[in-house]
Design an enzyme around this catalytic site. Structure first.
Site, PDB file in Angstrom:
ATOM      1  CE  LYS A  15       3.164  -3.596   4.030  1.00 42.86           C
ATOM      2  NZ  LYS A  15       3.362  -4.451   2.844  1.00 42.86           N
ATOM      3  NE  ARG A  90       0.846  -0.405  -1.079  1.00 42.46           N
ATOM      4  CZ  ARG A  90       0.250  -1.254  -0.235  1.00 42.46           C
ATOM      5  NH1 ARG A  90      -0.232  -0.834   0.920  1.00 42.46           N
ATOM      6  NH2 ARG A  90       0.158  -2.520  -0.535  1.00 42.46           N
ATOM      7  NE  ARG A 128      -2.039 -12.198   2.165  1.00 41.93           N
ATOM      8  CZ  ARG A 128      -1.591 -10.948   2.071  1.00 41.93           C
ATOM      9  NH1 ARG A 128      -0.876 -10.432   3.051  1.00 41.93           N
ATOM     10  NH2 ARG A 128      -1.843 -10.237   0.993  1.00 41.93           N
ATOM     11  NE  ARG A 161      -5.429  -9.117   0.280  1.00 39.71           N
ATOM     12  CZ  ARG A 161      -4.519  -8.220   0.597  1.00 39.71           C
ATOM     13  NH1 ARG A 161      -4.161  -8.076   1.852  1.00 39.71           N
ATOM     14  NH2 ARG A 161      -3.959  -7.469  -0.324  1.00 39.71           N
ATOM     15  NE  ARG A 172      -1.366  -7.130  -3.684  1.00 43.81           N
ATOM     16  CZ  ARG A 172      -1.494  -8.184  -2.863  1.00 43.81           C
ATOM     17  NH1 ARG A 172      -1.911  -9.339  -3.330  1.00 43.81           N
ATOM     18  NH2 ARG A 172      -1.226  -8.056  -1.589  1.00 43.81           N
TER      19      ARG A 172
HETATM   20  P1  AMP Z   1      -2.423  -4.385   1.071  1.00 41.53           P
HETATM   21  O1  AMP Z   1      -3.523  -5.046   1.837  1.00 41.53           O
HETATM   22  O2  AMP Z   1      -1.579  -3.469   1.916  1.00 41.53           O
HETATM   23  O3  AMP Z   1      -1.568  -5.355   0.264  1.00 41.53           O
HETATM   24  O4  AMP Z   1      -3.139  -3.421  -0.005  1.00 41.53           O
HETATM   25  C1  AMP Z   1      -4.017  -3.952  -0.969  1.00 41.53           C
HETATM   26  C2  AMP Z   1      -4.296  -2.919  -2.057  1.00 41.53           C
HETATM   27  O5  AMP Z   1      -4.921  -1.752  -1.478  1.00 41.53           O
HETATM   28  C3  AMP Z   1      -3.084  -2.394  -2.799  1.00 41.53           C
HETATM   29  O6  AMP Z   1      -2.676  -3.269  -3.847  1.00 41.53           O
HETATM   30  C4  AMP Z   1      -3.612  -1.053  -3.314  1.00 41.53           C
HETATM   31  O7  AMP Z   1      -4.504  -1.238  -4.408  1.00 41.53           O
HETATM   32  C5  AMP Z   1      -4.447  -0.562  -2.126  1.00 41.53           C
HETATM   33  N1  AMP Z   1      -3.644   0.220  -1.153  1.00 41.53           N
HETATM   34  C6  AMP Z   1      -3.402  -0.095   0.149  1.00 41.53           C
HETATM   35  N2  AMP Z   1      -2.653   0.838   0.747  1.00 41.53           N
HETATM   36  C7  AMP Z   1      -2.410   1.783  -0.191  1.00 41.53           C
HETATM   37  C8  AMP Z   1      -1.664   3.003  -0.214  1.00 41.53           C
HETATM   38  N3  AMP Z   1      -1.009   3.442   0.878  1.00 41.53           N
HETATM   39  N4  AMP Z   1      -1.635   3.714  -1.368  1.00 41.53           N
HETATM   40  C9  AMP Z   1      -2.286   3.305  -2.475  1.00 41.53           C
HETATM   41  N5  AMP Z   1      -2.994   2.153  -2.534  1.00 41.53           N
HETATM   42  C10 AMP Z   1      -3.064   1.395  -1.414  1.00 41.53           C
END
Ligand code: AMP
Length: 227
Positions: A15, A90, A128, A161, A172
């Site tokens: 994404k 989400r 990554r 990360r 996750r």
């Molecule tokens: P990402 O970078 O999209 O993989 O997001 C990293 C982390 O941020 C996730 O594992 C969640 O802890 C938090 N997070 C990001 N977007 C959301 C969302 N829409 N709802 C809830 N938690 C989020």
């Protein structure tokens, strides 16, 4: 054209990479809730520390916090003509908020789901690396930088990360299954979501997404090899 392009898919589905390209192509901002929350987690406040704990455990931050974040970010002037959502919604509750915002802001929603197998996701996430200065994304298995740990674009260090270790990645993917799968089922039923095979080469996935955006909602399974 006022559009909200929503990139859906598991963590590691691609994404972020595709949103970044779409942002460059259309001039819309890429709104990554993960990035915004990672910034917020740096603040020495109760909220910052709570976000930090939730994020490093690989769990989801509360819908209330996300509602605030998304409202504030999408009302910035750069989002006026459209924006790309990377990592939001989400949950079903977040999807409802998005529908509401789209009505309020007068935007059309294009839902694109990038579909990728569990094995590929594990490899992508644990491999990554991201440039600390420009954000370019690499993978030590499939797309390493030319010089180890140095960004090809600007020479910045490429970092992992903190939630891309095997344990957090499993958490996750589990959070995705539990909270986001019902949302995907909801969108599938509504017939509004377009599915794309995320295991094709990055350029091919991008071209397919562009076609989908140009053609609108009629093609629901373009570029998908399974089913
Ligand atoms: P990402 O970078 O999209 O993989 O997001 C990293 C982390 O941020 C996730 O594992 C969640 O802890 C938090 N997070 C990001 N977007 C959301 C969302 N829409 N709802 C809830 N938690 C989020």
């Amino acid at each position: 054209m006022q559009k909200i392009i929503v990139m859906l898919g598991a963590p590691g589905a691609g994404k972020g990479t595709q949103s970044r390209r779409l942002s460059e192509r259309f001039g819309y901002p890429q709104i990554s809730t993960g990035d915004i929350l990672r910034e917020m987690a740096k603040a020495p406040t109760a909220l910052g520390q709570e976000i930090k704990t939730v994020q490093s455990a690989g769990k989801l931050v509360s819908d209330d916090v996300l509602a605030e974040v998304i409202r504030a970010r999408t009302s910035q002037p750069d989002s006026k003509n459209g924006y790309i959502l990377d990592g939001f919604p989400r949950t079903l509750s977040q999807a409802k908020l998005l529908d509401h915002l789209a009505r309020e802001q007068g935007n059309d929603i294009i839902l694109v789901r990038v579909v990728t197998s569990h094995d590929a996701l594990m490899k992508r996430l644990t491999g990554r690396r991201t440039c600390a200065t420009c954000g370019e994304i690499y993978n030590i298995y499939s797309r390493p930088p030319k010089v180890d740990a140095i960004c090809d674009r600007d020479g910045g260090p490429t970092l992992q990360r903190s939630d891309d270790n095997a344990e957090s990645v499993e958490a996750r993917l589990k959070a995705y299954e539990e909270s986001t799968a019902p949302l995907i089922a909801h969108y599938t039923k509504s017939g509004r979501m377009i599915e794309i095979d995320g295991e094709r080469p990055v350029d091919e996935v991008f071209e397919t997404i562009l076609k989908v955006i140009e053609r609108g909602r009629d093609n629901k399974k373009i570029g998908r090899t399974e089913d």
